[in-house]
Design an enzyme around this catalytic site. Structure first.
Site, PDB file in Angstrom:
ATOM      1  CB  CYS A  92      54.918  61.935  21.558  1.00  0.00           C
ATOM      2  SG  CYS A  92      54.184  63.583  21.558  1.00  0.00           S
ATOM      3  NE  ARG A 141      33.241  56.847  42.779  1.00  0.00           N
ATOM      4  CZ  ARG A 141      33.484  56.460  44.013  1.00  0.00           C
ATOM      5  NH1 ARG A 141      32.484  56.298  44.863  1.00  0.00           N
ATOM      6  NH2 ARG A 141      34.718  56.211  44.420  1.00  0.00           N
ATOM      7  CB  CYS A 192      50.764  62.008  23.756  1.00  0.00           C
ATOM      8  SG  CYS A 192      52.043  62.958  24.629  1.00  0.00           S
ATOM      9  CB  CYS A 219      41.501  65.373  58.596  1.00  0.00           C
ATOM     10  SG  CYS A 219      42.911  64.327  58.211  1.00  0.00           S
ATOM     11  CB  CYS A 240      51.028  67.047  23.292  1.00  0.00           C
ATOM     12  SG  CYS A 240      52.214  66.005  22.438  1.00  0.00           S
ATOM     13  CB  CYS A 265      35.826  60.304  43.179  1.00  0.00           C
ATOM     14  SG  CYS A 265      35.563  60.727  41.454  1.00  0.00           S
ATOM     15  N   GLY A 286      34.472  54.135  38.940  1.00  0.00           N
ATOM     16  CA  GLY A 286      33.328  54.832  38.387  1.00  0.00           C
ATOM     17  C   GLY A 286      33.364  54.958  36.879  1.00  0.00           C
ATOM     18  CG  ASP A 338      41.175  48.846  40.368  1.00  0.00           C
ATOM     19  OD1 ASP A 338      40.306  49.533  39.818  1.00  0.00           O
ATOM     20  OD2 ASP A 338      41.673  49.149  41.477  1.00  0.00           O
ATOM     21  CB  SER A 354      32.459  54.671  50.036  1.00  0.00           C
ATOM     22  OG  SER A 354      33.776  54.216  49.722  1.00  0.00           O
ATOM     23  CB  CYS A 368      55.822  66.125  23.814  1.00  0.00           C
ATOM     24  SG  CYS A 368      54.995  64.888  24.847  1.00  0.00           S
TER      25      CYS A 368
END
Length: 414
Positions: free
Chosen positions: A256, A79, A178, A372, A181, A195, A47, A68, A75, A253
């Site tokens: 960094c 978007r 970053c 579910c 941080c 989503c 999306g 990816d 589905s 951090c």
């Protein structure tokens, strides 16, 4: 004289294609050339990544890498506008490449189909000038950030869920923080919404992703003021923006700071999924919980058999089929004879101990089969029922996705 003209490093096709940008006094040919000579890595072709990829390709970015791991599903289409109906089943990075080349054949598109992983993260990031995080889970966000810090690459980060979104640029500019941080500790397991689980209004990631493309162009060209050190928040229901000032770089951090523990030598072995309590993508090893033993789980095929056996007895079931998904999901698709008891309502009903409040849903003489969407929440629900004194509760393994894949292909996948 034919051919006696100059284009500031751009040819006739480029001048004509990008003319509306070139005539902007704040942009001009020099910045168009910067885009042409730049490279951007987009992590996620969903999306957020859809408008990022399309607008960067349209703007004339010379080389774009798309990372990816997943394939296009039906589905996604409401978007993820990079993809189309005839690309369902195609790898998202490949589908993205097709769409981007259709829009601008002069942009070089590189596909990375194995997803973003710690072992390859640094090599991936070092191959590009700017990185855009268009992922949807904490493990990937932290991994992308850490690789950007080590490789000294600016990170354009966005997020969208429900009807809200946010955006910032990290690891950029003097004192620019970053991601770690600002968010040093990953969210508690299960508290970060995705989503795929909690829904999103289709246009929301389009808005945030378009803003990510804008910020990327500003980072590359230096025009305007980007959102480094700021967090832009968007409320889609009131169409309102607000900007929060972020704290600067933190000496403590882990990525960094001067005594950083996540380094070039350690990032490949860092277990982001364990630290963040969730997988780096839906197909990760951690995507399916393993809370219960096999003796507390039944397959979808066995559930189907028991439903058919009940029909043979005139509809008399010796079990209760409990659906613990949110009510809106139950409303648009559920198995016949199932009882809706969303997780939060189950917790309230069970909180009295020894099954108090569960009487309307549980018959002590019958098994309770809990279902579910994907077989995760149902395991947690079975464990909670056991704690409340329900000894004969069982999880339906794989949930309704497995039901659709193994028993009834007409049941919608979502």
């Amino acid at each position: 004289m034919e051919g006696a003209w100059r284009g500031g490093g751009l040819d006739k096709e480029e001048v004509e294609r990008y003319a509306r940008q070139l005539v902007l006094p704040s942009f001009g040919v020099a910045n168009q050339r910067k885009l042409k000579e730049s490279s951007v890595l987009v992590v996620g072709a969903g999306g957020l990544g859809s408008p990022v990829c399309l607008y960067l390709a349209a703007a004339g970015v010379g080389r774009i890498g798309v990372v990816d791991h997943d394939h296009v599903e039906k589905s996604n289409l409401h978007r993820q506008v990079l993809h189309a109906e005839d690309q369902v089943g195609t790898h998202k990075a490949v589908s993205a490449s097709i769409s981007m080349h259709r829009l601008n054949s002069t942009t070089t598109v590189e596909t990375h189909v194995d997803g973003f992983r710690p072992k390859a993260a640094l090599k991936l990031v070092e191959g590009y000038d700017v990185v855009v995080d268009a992922s949807d889970n904490p493990a990937t966000r932290y991994c992308v950030n850490d690789a950007c810090v080590i490789a000294n690459r600016p990170l354009v980060s966005g997020a969208a869920i429900g009807t809200d979104g946010q955006l910032s640029v990290y690891n950029h500019g003097e004192g620019g923080p970053c991601y770690r941080c600002v968010w040093p500790d990953p969210p508690a397991s299960g508290s970060c919404q995705r989503c795929s689980d909690h829904g999103v209004l289709g246009v929301l990631p389009g808005i945030i992703g378009t803003l990510q493309a804008l910020e990327t162009i500003k980072v590359i060209t230096g025009i305007g003021e980007c959102t480094s050190g700021k967090l832009l928040m968007f409320d889609g229901l009131c169409t309102g923006f607000r900007t929060l000032k972020l704290r600067g770089r933190q000496a403590s951090c882990a990525a960094c700071g001067p005594e950083a523990t996540i380094t070039r030598d350690t990032i490949a072995a860092y277990d982001y999924e364990a630290k963040c309590g969730g997988p780096m993508h839906d197909r990760g090893e951690g995507a399916c919980l393993k809370v219960l033993g096999k003796d507390r789980r039944v397959s979808c095929s066995r559930l189907s058999e028991r439903m058919e056996e009940a029909v043979g007895r005139g509809g008399d079931r010796d079990f209760v089929l409990m659906d613990v998904r949110p009510r809106p999901e139950f409303d648009f698709a559920h198995l016949p004879g199932s009882v809706s008891l969303p997780m939060e309502d189950l917790e309230e009903a069970a909180s009295g101990g020894e099954g108090a409040g569960l009487g309307a849903y549980v018959d002590n003489g019958k098994d309770v089969l809990v279902v579910c969407r994907r077989g995760n929440d149902s395991q947690v629900a079975v464990r909670r029922l056991e704690e409340a004194g329900v000894a004969n509760a069982f999880d339906v393994e794989g949930g309704l996705q497995s039901w659709s894949q193994t028993v009834d292909p007409t049941f919608p996948l979502y």
